[in-house]
Design a protein around this motif. Structure first.
Motif, PDB file in Angstrom:
ATOM      1  N   PRO A   9       0.819  -1.207   0.000  1.00  0.00           N
ATOM      2  CA  PRO A   9       0.000   0.000   0.000  1.00  0.00           C
ATOM      3  C   PRO A   9       0.851   1.254   0.000  1.00  0.00           C
ATOM      4  O   PRO A   9       1.994   1.255   0.434  1.00  0.00           O
ATOM      5  N   SER A  10       0.298   2.337  -0.487  1.00  0.00           N
ATOM      6  CA  SER A  10       0.965   3.620  -0.392  1.00  0.00           C
ATOM      7  C   SER A  10       1.016   4.054   1.063  1.00  0.00           C
ATOM      8  O   SER A  10       0.090   3.854   1.823  1.00  0.00           O
ATOM      9  N   ARG A  11       2.118   4.673   1.506  1.00  0.00           N
ATOM     10  CA  ARG A  11       2.259   5.079   2.896  1.00  0.00           C
ATOM     11  C   ARG A  11       1.760   6.483   3.151  1.00  0.00           C
ATOM     12  O   ARG A  11       1.674   6.907   4.305  1.00  0.00           O
ATOM     13  N   LEU A  12       1.511   7.235   2.110  1.00  0.00           N
ATOM     14  CA  LEU A  12       1.117   8.625   2.289  1.00  0.00           C
ATOM     15  C   LEU A  12      -0.346   8.808   1.976  1.00  0.00           C
ATOM     16  O   LEU A  12      -0.906   8.145   1.111  1.00  0.00           O
ATOM     17  N   ALA A 100      10.071  -2.339 -13.092  1.00  0.00           N
ATOM     18  CA  ALA A 100      10.933  -1.352 -12.435  1.00  0.00           C
ATOM     19  C   ALA A 100      10.101  -0.161 -11.998  1.00  0.00           C
ATOM     20  O   ALA A 100       9.037   0.118 -12.558  1.00  0.00           O
ATOM     21  N   ALA A 101      10.591   0.521 -10.980  1.00  0.00           N
ATOM     22  CA  ALA A 101       9.897   1.727 -10.526  1.00  0.00           C
ATOM     23  C   ALA A 101      10.030   2.825 -11.567  1.00  0.00           C
ATOM     24  O   ALA A 101      11.069   2.961 -12.220  1.00  0.00           O
ATOM     25  N   PRO A 102       8.970   3.618 -11.775  1.00  0.00           N
ATOM     26  CA  PRO A 102       9.040   4.721 -12.743  1.00  0.00           C
ATOM     27  C   PRO A 102       9.996   5.823 -12.284  1.00  0.00           C
ATOM     28  O   PRO A 102      10.391   5.883 -11.116  1.00  0.00           O
ATOM     29  N   ASN A 103      10.333   6.694 -13.202  1.00  0.00           N
ATOM     30  CA  ASN A 103      11.110   7.903 -12.891  1.00  0.00           C
ATOM     31  C   ASN A 103      10.120   8.946 -12.353  1.00  0.00           C
ATOM     32  O   ASN A 103       9.555   9.721 -13.110  1.00  0.00           O
ATOM     33  N   LEU A 134      -0.715   0.577  -9.916  1.00  0.00           N
ATOM     34  CA  LEU A 134      -1.092   1.985  -9.831  1.00  0.00           C
ATOM     35  C   LEU A 134      -0.086   2.679  -8.942  1.00  0.00           C
ATOM     36  O   LEU A 134       0.077   2.325  -7.769  1.00  0.00           O
ATOM     37  N   TRP A 135       0.593   3.677  -9.513  1.00  0.00           N
ATOM     38  CA  TRP A 135       1.635   4.414  -8.802  1.00  0.00           C
ATOM     39  C   TRP A 135       1.141   5.798  -8.411  1.00  0.00           C
ATOM     40  O   TRP A 135       0.515   6.490  -9.217  1.00  0.00           O
ATOM     41  N   GLY A 140       5.803   8.691  -4.703  1.00  0.00           N
ATOM     42  CA  GLY A 140       6.763   7.695  -5.158  1.00  0.00           C
ATOM     43  C   GLY A 140       6.467   6.314  -4.630  1.00  0.00           C
ATOM     44  O   GLY A 140       7.386   5.518  -4.389  1.00  0.00           O
ATOM     45  N   GLN A 141       5.165   5.997  -4.442  1.00  0.00           N
ATOM     46  CA  GLN A 141       4.771   4.724  -3.877  1.00  0.00           C
ATOM     47  C   GLN A 141       3.767   4.009  -4.786  1.00  0.00           C
ATOM     48  O   GLN A 141       3.008   4.647  -5.512  1.00  0.00           O
ATOM     49  N   GLN A 142       3.792   2.684  -4.721  1.00  0.00           N
ATOM     50  CA  GLN A 142       2.763   1.905  -5.382  1.00  0.00           C
ATOM     51  C   GLN A 142       1.525   1.888  -4.498  1.00  0.00           C
ATOM     52  O   GLN A 142       1.596   1.571  -3.309  1.00  0.00           O
ATOM     53  N   MET A 143       0.371   2.231  -5.065  1.00  0.00           N
ATOM     54  CA  MET A 143      -0.878   2.232  -4.313  1.00  0.00           C
ATOM     55  C   MET A 143      -1.549   0.875  -4.325  1.00  0.00           C
ATOM     56  O   MET A 143      -2.130   0.440  -3.332  1.00  0.00           O
ATOM     57  N   VAL A 144      -1.506   0.191  -5.468  1.00  0.00           N
ATOM     58  CA  VAL A 144      -2.144  -1.115  -5.575  1.00  0.00           C
ATOM     59  C   VAL A 144      -1.540  -1.849  -6.763  1.00  0.00           C
ATOM     60  O   VAL A 144      -1.086  -1.225  -7.728  1.00  0.00           O
TER      61      VAL A 144
END
Length: 451
Positions: A9-12, A100-103, A134-135, A140-144
């Motif tokens: 989950p996203s932390r923010l 990979a994580a997006p820029n 879903l980013w 800068g976190q993945q939500m789901v």
């Protein structure tokens, strides 16, 4: 940079979403997520203007014949919801790698708040596996992240499921994309119009016809819990008959009644009963029929035309229209006919009530001074609001999340009706594509909820 797991989950938490803000401002807060649940920031612009959230949906990697199709379905769905503005691919700062994580800095610079990446793969047997992330670009976190597997023929449905997951995660509201709409397809001249029962995905795709057109079809209604649709069919020179069709088996049954004519059938929330209006002489009364036994119970007995009944989602009450006060207005009563009371007042008449699946609102059509408005009100009759108004708007039907309605608009003359979708704030209105003229829409529950 490490990629979060598919279920991290996203932390923010972000500011109050504009979806929720719109409904707070309009007094429509019932059934919405709390501010803490609204994830990404759907913005409120200068002067309180609603600004849909900019979101990017990248082409899904994997199978090149399916990837763009799925991402296109997600893009179209989110855009039609009215709460998102998909960013054009020409503005993408990169082609993101699903593994990979997006820029995030580049996407943020491009004005993107949410980013959807995905992959779809077809195995040797033809089965599909689709997965997405879903980013939240700002945190800068993945939500789901989720994945779906199924038959190769279900590619479009996977796109709708992904759309629902993204929509629900961001807004806190249940999804509505993985649904179907049944409607009356109208073709031919005004004087010799053929009216067939048709069904399609909520975005207008996969149209198929359930009747041949030998009998004219009106007033189809989806069961809230089963794969059944009830409707009225009339052969020229004969009285209309209430019928039920099961979409899984194709089985049809004609509903027997002792009335001169039965109209306006609707299902109970559990799909086991029909409520309808039976005409006897110059009056019409409302009956409830048990579909297993075919036993009928009369629940109104006024010297009036009582019609268009609709159950509350808990099955305890029925809203209906009646001219018992001299003009068609909306009334509500217990499911056994007890304690009938009027809900609509003011200018003009009110008809075609439909109870929201959330139970918080009743939609109806108000006619006044040559204009037809699609309105909603609370179940006690308070808080009436006009969502859209024009020459001839009729037949509101609810999405399963209680956030949108579909209705039809007929401009008159030799033309015919077209379907439109409006949200409960009245700020989002979209056409719903159909092959030809269309009327009497009815929205299905979520496909997984149908038994």
């Amino acid at each position: 940079m490490d990629v979060p797991s598919m279920h991290s989950p996203s932390r923010l938490r972000f500011a109050l979403s504009a979806v929720l803000w719109l409904c707070l401002a309009a007094g429509l807060v019932s059934g919405f997520a709390s501010p803490a649940q609204a994830q990404l920031n759907l913005r409120i612009g200068p002067g309180g203007a609603f600004q849909p959230m900019p979101i990017a949906i990248a082409d899904f990697s994997g199978d090149p014949s399916l990837g763009p199709t799925l991402s296109g379905i997600v893009t179209n769905n989110l855009k039609r919801s009215g709460y998102f503005t998909p960013v054009e691919k020409a503005r993408f700062p990169e082609s993101p790698n699903f593994d990979a994580a997006p820029n995030f800095a580049a996407w943020k610079e491009a004005g993107v708040q949410g980013l959807v990446t995905g992959r779809v793969i077809r195995d040797g047997s033809g089965r599909l596996k689709a997965e997405f992330r879903l980013w939240d670009v700002l945190s800068g976190q993945q939500m789901v992240g989720q994945q779906y597997a199924g038959d190769g023929a279900n590619a479009r449905r996977m796109g709708h499921l992904i759309s629902d997951a993204v929509y629900t995660k961001i807004t806190g509201i249940g999804g509505f994309f993985d649904t179907r709409v049944a409607f009356v397809d109208e073709s031919g001249s005004k004087e010799h119009r053929r009216k067939r029962l048709a069904i399609m995905d909520q975005d207008g795709a996969n149209v198929r016809y359930l009747t041949s057109g030998e009998a004219s079809v009106v007033a189809p209604r989806y069961s809230p819990s089963t794969q059944d649709i009830t409707y009225m069919a009339q052969v020229t020179g004969q009285q209309p008959r209430v019928q039920v069709i099961n979409l899984s088996t194709g089985a049809r049954q004609v509903i027997p009644t002792n009335a001169e004519m039965s109209t306006s059938p609707r299902f109970s929330p559990d799909g086991r009963r029909l409520v309808m209006s039976d005409q006897d002489g110059g009056n019409a009364s409302i009956y409830v029929m048990d579909l297993a036994s075919k036993a009928q119970t009369r629940i109104t007995n006024a010297n009036a035309i009582d019609t268009s009944p609709s159950f509350s989602p808990d099955g305890r009450e029925i809203v209906f229209e009646s001219d018992r006060g001299g003009q068609q207005q909306v009334y509500v009563m217990g499911a056994d006919g007890s304690n009938p009371r009027r809900l609509t007042f003011g200018d003009g008449s009110a008809s075609q009530p439909a109870w929201s699946p959330r139970g918080d609102y009743i939609a109806f059509t108000r006619q006044r001074k040559g204009s037809f408005a699609i309105c909603i009100m609370k179940p006690d009759g308070s808080g009436e609001r006009v969502l859209t108004e024009g020459f001839h708007n009729e037949g509101p039907t609810w999405a399963p999340n209680g956030q949108y309605l579909i209705f039809f608009r007929d401009p008159g003359g030799q033309a015919g009706g077209k379907l439109y979708m409006v949200d409960i704030t009245g700020k989002v209105e979209q056409p719903v594509p159909t092959p030809s003229y269309a009327s009497d829409p009815t929205w299905s529950p979520l496909i997984d909820a149908q038994k």
